[in-house]
Design a protein around this motif. Structure first.
Motif, mmCIF file in Angstrom:
data_model
loop_
_atom_site.group_PDB
_atom_site.id
_atom_site.type_symbol
_atom_site.label_atom_id
_atom_site.label_comp_id
_atom_site.label_asym_id
_atom_site.label_seq_id
_atom_site.Cartn_x
_atom_site.Cartn_y
_atom_site.Cartn_z
ATOM 1 N N SER A 185 -6.807 -40.947 -5.278
ATOM 2 C CA SER A 185 -7.359 -41.404 -6.550
ATOM 3 C C SER A 185 -6.673 -42.677 -7.011
ATOM 4 N N HIS A 186 -7.445 -43.534 -7.657
ATOM 5 C CA HIS A 186 -6.885 -44.732 -8.276
ATOM 6 C C HIS A 186 -7.086 -44.687 -9.782
ATOM 7 N N GLU A 187 -7.346 -43.478 -10.287
ATOM 8 C CA GLU A 187 -7.549 -43.292 -11.721
ATOM 9 C C GLU A 187 -6.210 -43.030 -12.395
ATOM 10 N N ASP A 188 -5.927 -43.733 -13.499
ATOM 11 C CA ASP A 188 -4.687 -43.513 -14.243
ATOM 12 C C ASP A 188 -4.613 -42.114 -14.804
ATOM 13 N N GLU A 189 -5.788 -41.458 -14.958
ATOM 14 C CA GLU A 189 -5.808 -40.117 -15.526
ATOM 15 C C GLU A 189 -5.212 -39.092 -14.572
ATOM 16 N N ASP A 190 -5.235 -39.386 -13.296
ATOM 17 C CA ASP A 190 -4.788 -38.414 -12.295
ATOM 18 C C ASP A 190 -3.423 -38.847 -11.762
ATOM 19 N N LEU A 191 -2.366 -38.580 -12.537
ATOM 20 C CA LEU A 191 -1.026 -39.023 -12.179
ATOM 21 C C LEU A 191 -0.154 -37.843 -11.783
ATOM 22 N N LEU A 192 0.696 -38.080 -10.788
ATOM 23 C CA LEU A 192 1.678 -37.091 -10.366
ATOM 24 C C LEU A 192 3.058 -37.550 -10.820
ATOM 25 N N CYS A 193 3.916 -36.587 -11.094
ATOM 26 C CA CYS A 193 5.265 -36.891 -11.564
ATOM 27 C C CYS A 193 6.258 -36.692 -10.418
ATOM 28 N N TYR A 194 7.002 -37.747 -10.099
ATOM 29 C CA TYR A 194 8.033 -37.694 -9.067
ATOM 30 C C TYR A 194 9.390 -37.968 -9.710
ATOM 31 N N SER A 195 10.437 -37.339 -9.165
ATOM 32 C CA SER A 195 11.787 -37.559 -9.697
ATOM 33 C C SER A 195 12.798 -37.580 -8.558
ATOM 34 N N TRP A 196 13.893 -38.317 -8.774
ATOM 35 C CA TRP A 196 14.980 -38.359 -7.792
ATOM 36 C C TRP A 196 16.251 -38.853 -8.462
ATOM 37 N N GLY A 197 17.374 -38.739 -7.744
ATOM 38 C CA GLY A 197 18.677 -39.093 -8.293
ATOM 39 C C GLY A 197 19.542 -37.866 -8.479
ATOM 40 N N TYR A 198 20.546 -37.970 -9.335
ATOM 41 C CA TYR A 198 21.433 -36.837 -9.591
ATOM 42 C C TYR A 198 20.700 -35.764 -10.392
ATOM 43 N N ASN A 199 21.101 -34.503 -10.164
ATOM 44 C CA ASN A 199 20.348 -33.384 -10.743
ATOM 45 C C ASN A 199 21.272 -32.258 -11.203
ATOM 46 N N SER A 200 22.488 -32.603 -11.634
ATOM 47 C CA SER A 200 23.476 -31.578 -11.982
ATOM 48 C C SER A 200 23.050 -30.711 -13.172
ATOM 49 N N HIS A 201 22.132 -31.190 -13.984
ATOM 50 C CA HIS A 201 21.685 -30.419 -15.156
ATOM 51 C C HIS A 201 20.221 -30.010 -15.060
ATOM 52 N N GLY A 202 19.601 -30.222 -13.901
ATOM 53 C CA GLY A 202 18.183 -29.878 -13.752
ATOM 54 C C GLY A 202 17.259 -30.937 -14.307
ATOM 55 N N LEU A 228 15.776 -33.297 -12.992
ATOM 56 C CA LEU A 228 14.664 -33.677 -12.117
ATOM 57 C C LEU A 228 13.473 -32.732 -12.253
ATOM 58 N N GLY A 229 13.684 -31.570 -12.865
ATOM 59 C CA GLY A 229 12.579 -30.628 -13.081
ATOM 60 C C GLY A 229 12.053 -29.984 -11.824
ATOM 61 N N LEU A 230 12.907 -29.882 -10.792
ATOM 62 C CA LEU A 230 12.471 -29.359 -9.496
ATOM 63 C C LEU A 230 12.883 -27.912 -9.269
ATOM 64 N N GLY A 231 13.460 -27.259 -10.294
ATOM 65 C CA GLY A 231 13.773 -25.841 -10.183
ATOM 66 C C GLY A 231 15.156 -25.531 -9.668
ATOM 67 N N ASP A 232 15.979 -26.551 -9.412
ATOM 68 C CA ASP A 232 17.344 -26.321 -8.938
ATOM 69 C C ASP A 232 18.247 -27.434 -9.483
ATOM 70 N N ARG A 233 19.493 -27.463 -9.008
ATOM 71 C CA ARG A 233 20.443 -28.491 -9.444
ATOM 72 C C ARG A 233 20.877 -29.392 -8.290
ATOM 73 N N GLN A 234 20.083 -29.438 -7.246
ATOM 74 C CA GLN A 234 20.403 -30.267 -6.092
ATOM 75 C C GLN A 234 19.890 -31.691 -6.304
ATOM 76 N N SER A 235 20.756 -32.665 -6.047
ATOM 77 C CA SER A 235 20.361 -34.065 -6.209
ATOM 78 C C SER A 235 19.399 -34.469 -5.099
ATOM 79 N N ARG A 236 18.598 -35.502 -5.345
ATOM 80 C CA ARG A 236 17.605 -35.968 -4.377
ATOM 81 C C ARG A 236 17.768 -37.465 -4.157
ATOM 82 N N LEU A 237 17.800 -37.871 -2.887
ATOM 83 C CA LEU A 237 17.861 -39.286 -2.549
ATOM 84 C C LEU A 237 16.477 -39.912 -2.613
ATOM 85 N N HIS A 238 15.470 -39.131 -2.280
ATOM 86 C CA HIS A 238 14.089 -39.624 -2.257
ATOM 87 C C HIS A 238 13.243 -38.879 -3.283
ATOM 88 N N PRO A 239 12.182 -39.507 -3.779
ATOM 89 C CA PRO A 239 11.329 -38.882 -4.795
ATOM 90 C C PRO A 239 10.663 -37.601 -4.301
#
Length: 575
Positions: A220-237, A239-250
Motif C-alpha cells: 500500500s502507498h496509502e498514508d492511512e495504512d501505516l505500520l509501527c516499527y521500533s528499534w534501539g534500547y528497550n530496557s523499559h519496554g 519499543l512496545g514489542l512485549g519484552d525488554r530486549q534491545s533491537r538493532l534493526h526495526p
C-alpha cells in the motif's frame, strides 16, 4: 486581560504559527511565512541567535544572510533535540545549530565536533547517495534531486525523511556493537536506514535511546495504512514489542499491525516511553481516536492509573472516547494530548507538568505525579484552547499553539526563560506567550537594528510590569466578584429559609431559569405550591401573614403621618 505585545493579524502570514517544537529547555515556533522564532536556555547555542544567552521572549532567527537584514531562506519544518535544533528549508535543505559533541549537527568530523551558535547548512546530503554508484545519467539526475521532506530530533539524535521516503539518522544513534550487539555510537554523517528499502517512511520520532517510525505497508502507498516499527534500547519496554530486549534493526509492533482494527497517525517519544495516536480503520459512531502508550511508567507518564511500566501498547482509557485527538507529545517523564475541540490533557511527573518534585516548594503546590490524564484549563473562564493547532513538550514544560495559530500558551518549568513570558519562574497553569513578538511602537526593521534592540531591552521591563499590573487588576476584580457572589448567596439563603423554612441549595433553582435564564414567576409559584406538602404550606402561610401584617402596619403608619402632615400644613395656611 489583554496580552502583552501587539495584536496578531489573521491575514499576516508572519503572525500565524503553523508548527511548534520543544527541546530540553528551549522552544521554537514556525510561522506561515517561513520564519522561525526561538526562546529559552541559550547554552550550547541551541537558540541559534549567535550567543549562549538565554532569551525570555520569542526572537526571530536569521538564515542565509550574515547581515541579518533580510532572510533568503524559507523554513517549512522545525525540530528540537535536547540541546540542538534542526530546521527544514523549502528547497529541501537542512539547517542545524547547537550542541554537536555526538555529531547530531552532521557538520564535521569527530575530531572537530564544535557547537554551532547560528544556523548552518547541512550540505552533506548532496554528497551522499542512497543508491549504488553508477555512470547512468538518470541516476546522477536522481542524486541531484535528493531533498529532505521532514526533520525530527530527540535526545542527542537527528533524523530526516527524504523525498523518496528514506529515513536518515545521525548523532548518537543505535548501531551494532561487538560486545553487546547494540550500542549508541556517535555518527557525524547522515546514514540511511536500509531496513525500509523500497517502502516509504511517513513519520518518525525518537527518545533518548530508541526510535519509532510509521511506515507504509508493503502492498500500500496509502498514508492511512501505516505500520509501527521500533528499534534501539528497550530496557523499559519502550519499543512496545512485549519484552525488554534491545533491537538493532526495526521490528513491527504487532499489536498495531495489518491485522489490527486500528491505524496509527501520530507518534511521539519521551525519554523512555512512547505514545501513539490511532483511530479505527472502520468508522465507529462512539469512538473517534485513542492514545496508546508503553514503556517506562514509574511517574505515571503512561496515563494508565499506575506507576507500572508496560511492554505492549496499552490505551489510555480515562481519556473521553467521543473525541478526536489531533496532537500528542512527550516530555522526559510526562505526556500531553490535544483534541480537535481544544481540550488538553496531561499526565506524568508532578501533576503532569514534568517538573521534578522540589522539597522546598510549598506543599499546597505539590500534588504528586498524575497517574491518569488531567484536563488543563486555558484560564479561569475558558477551559478549552480555541482553534487548537499543536502541543509540544520539553523536558519539563509544555507549549500549546491555538486560536488557529495566533496564540501561544506555556506552563511548567520557567528557569532560563523557557516559558517565553518574560519571567524565569515555574508556572503551574497556562501562561500567555506574548505574540506576535513585535514590541509596540517598534517596526520590524527597527528590531533588527542595534538601536531597536536597545529599545526592546528597555521596553521588556515595561511590558512585564504592564502585564503584572493587568493581572493584578483582573485578580482584584475577580475577588470583588467573588465577594459580591458570596453576599448574594447569603441573602438568597436567608430569604429562602424565611419563606420555605429550609436553607437554599442548588436544587431549589427553577428548571426553567437554569435552562433559559428567564422564568414565569406566577407559574413557578404555582408549581411550588402544588409540590409543597401541608407542613410547608403552613410555614409559607405563617410567613405570608407575618409579612402582610408588617406591610399593613407600615402602610397605616405612613398614612397617619401623611394625614398629620396635611393637617399641620392646613392649619398654617389658616393662620
Amino acid at each position: 486581560m489583554e496580552d502583552a505585545g501587539s495584536y496578531p493579524n489573521p491575514d499576516n502570514p508572519s503572525h500565524k504559527i503553523v508548527d511548534v517544537a520543544a527541546g530540553e529547555s528551549h522552544t521554537l515556533l514556525l510561522t506561515e511565512d517561513g520564519s522561525v522564532y526561538c526562546w529559552g536556555r541559550g547554552m550550547f547555542g541551541r537558540l541559534g541567535n549567535g550567543s549562549q544567552k538565554d532569551e525570555l521572549f520569542p526572537k526571530k532567527l536569521n538564515f542565509g544572510n550574515p547581515n541579518g537584514t533580510q532572510d533568503s531562506v524559507k523554513i517549512v519544518g522545525i525540530a528540537a533535540g535536547s540541546y540542538h535544533t534542526l530546521a527544514l528549508a523549502e528547497d529541501g535543505s537542512v539547517w542545524c545549530w547547537g550542541y554537536n559533541i555526538y555529531g547530531q549537527l552532521g557538520l564535521c568530523e569527530e575530531e572537530d565536533s564544535h557547537d554551532s551558535l547560528v544556523p548552518c547548512l547541512l550540505s552533506r546530503f548532496l554528497e551522499l547517495q542512497p543508491h549504488n554508484s553508477s555512470t547512468d545519467p538518470s541516476e546522477a539526475e536522481d542524486k541531484a534531486s535528493l531533498e529532505m521532506c521532514t526533520v525530527k530530533a530527540g535526545g542527542m539524535m537527528s533524523l530526516a525523511i527524504d523525498n523518496r521516503g528514506t529515513l536518515w539518522m545521525w548523532g548518537n544513534i543505535p548501531q551494532e556493537s561487538k560486545e553487546s550487539g547494540i550500542s549508541l555510537v556517535s555518527s557525524f554523517t547522515p546514514t540511511p536506514v536500509w531496513d525500509f528499502h523500497g517502502r516509504t517512511v511517513v513519520k518518525v520520532a525518537c527518545g533518548n535511546e530508541h526510535v519509532v517510525a510509521l511506515v507504509n505497508a508493503i502492498d500500500s502507498h496509502e498514508d492511512e495504512d501505516l505500520l509501527c516499527y521500533s528499534w534501539g534500547y528497550n530496557s523499559h519496554g519502550q519499543l512496545g514489542l512485549g519484552d525488554r530486549q534491545s533491537r538493532l534493526h526495526p521490528e513491527v509492533v504487532k499489536i498495531l499491525d495489518e491485522e489490527s482494527p486500528w491505524t496509527i497517525y501520530e507518534v511521539a517519544c519521551g525519554a523512555f516511553h512512547t505514545a501513539l495516536l490511532a483511530h479505527k480503520k472502520k468508522p465507529d459512531a462512539t469512538l473517534e481516536s485513542m492514545c496508546w502508550t508503553f514503556g517506562l511508567g514509574e511517574n505515571g507518564q503512561l496515563g494508565h492509573g499506575t506507576t507500572q511500566s508496560t511492554l505492549f501498547p496499552t490505551p489510555v482509557k480515562e481519556l473521553p472516547q467521543s473525541i478526536h485527538l489531533i496532537s500528542v507529545d512527550c516530555g522526559l517523564f510526562h505526556t500531553s494530548v490535544v483534541s480537535s475541540t481544544g481540550d488538553v490533557w496531561s499526565w506524568g511527573m508532578e501533576k503532569g507538568l514534568g517538573l521534578c518534585p522540589d522539597a522546598n516548594r510549598a506543599e499546597t503546590n505539590s500534588g504528586g505525579d498524575a497517574l491518569s490524564p488531567l484536563l488543563i484549563s486555558c484560564n479561569l473562564h475558558q477551559p478549552i484552547f480555541p482553534g487548537p493547532v499543536k502541543v509540544a513538550c520539553g523536558a519539563a514544560h509544555t507549549v500549546v499553539v491555538a486560536q488557529e495559530g495566533h496564540k501561544v500558551w506555556s506552563w511548567g518549568r520557567g528557569r532560563s526563560g523557557v516559558l517565553g513570558n518574560g519571567k524565569e519562574m515555574d508556572s503551574y497553569t497556562p501562561t500567555i506567550v506574548p505574540w506576535p513578538p513585535t514590541i509596540e511602537g517598534l517596526e520590524e526593521e527597527e528590531l533588527n537594528s542595534s538601536d531597536g534592540q536597545d529599545k526592546v531591552a528597555e521596553k521588556k521591563p515595561e511590558i512585564i510590569a504592564e502585564t503584572d499590573e493587568k493581572l493584578s487588576t483582573a485578580l482584584n476584580e475577580l475577588k470583588l466578584l467573588q465577594t459580591k457572589l458570596s453576599i448574594m448567596e447569603k441573602y438568597a439563603s436567608i430569604l429562602h429559609g424565611s419563606i420555605f423554612g429550609k436553607p437554599f441549595n442548588e436544587q431549589d433553582i427553577p428548571v426553567s431559569l437554569g435552562n433559559s435564564g428567564s422564568m414565569d414567576i406566577a407559574k413557578e409559584w404555582e408549581n411550588m405550591l402544588e409540590a409543597a406538602d401541608d407542613r410547608k404550606l403552613v410555614t409559607m402561610e405563617m410567613f405570608y401573614r407575618d409579612m402582610l401584617t408588617g406591610v399593613k402596619d407600615k402602610l397605616m403608619k405612613r398614612k397617619i403621618k401623611e394625614i398629620i402632615k396635611e393637617c399641620l400644613e392646613s392649619s398654617e395656611v389658616i393662620k
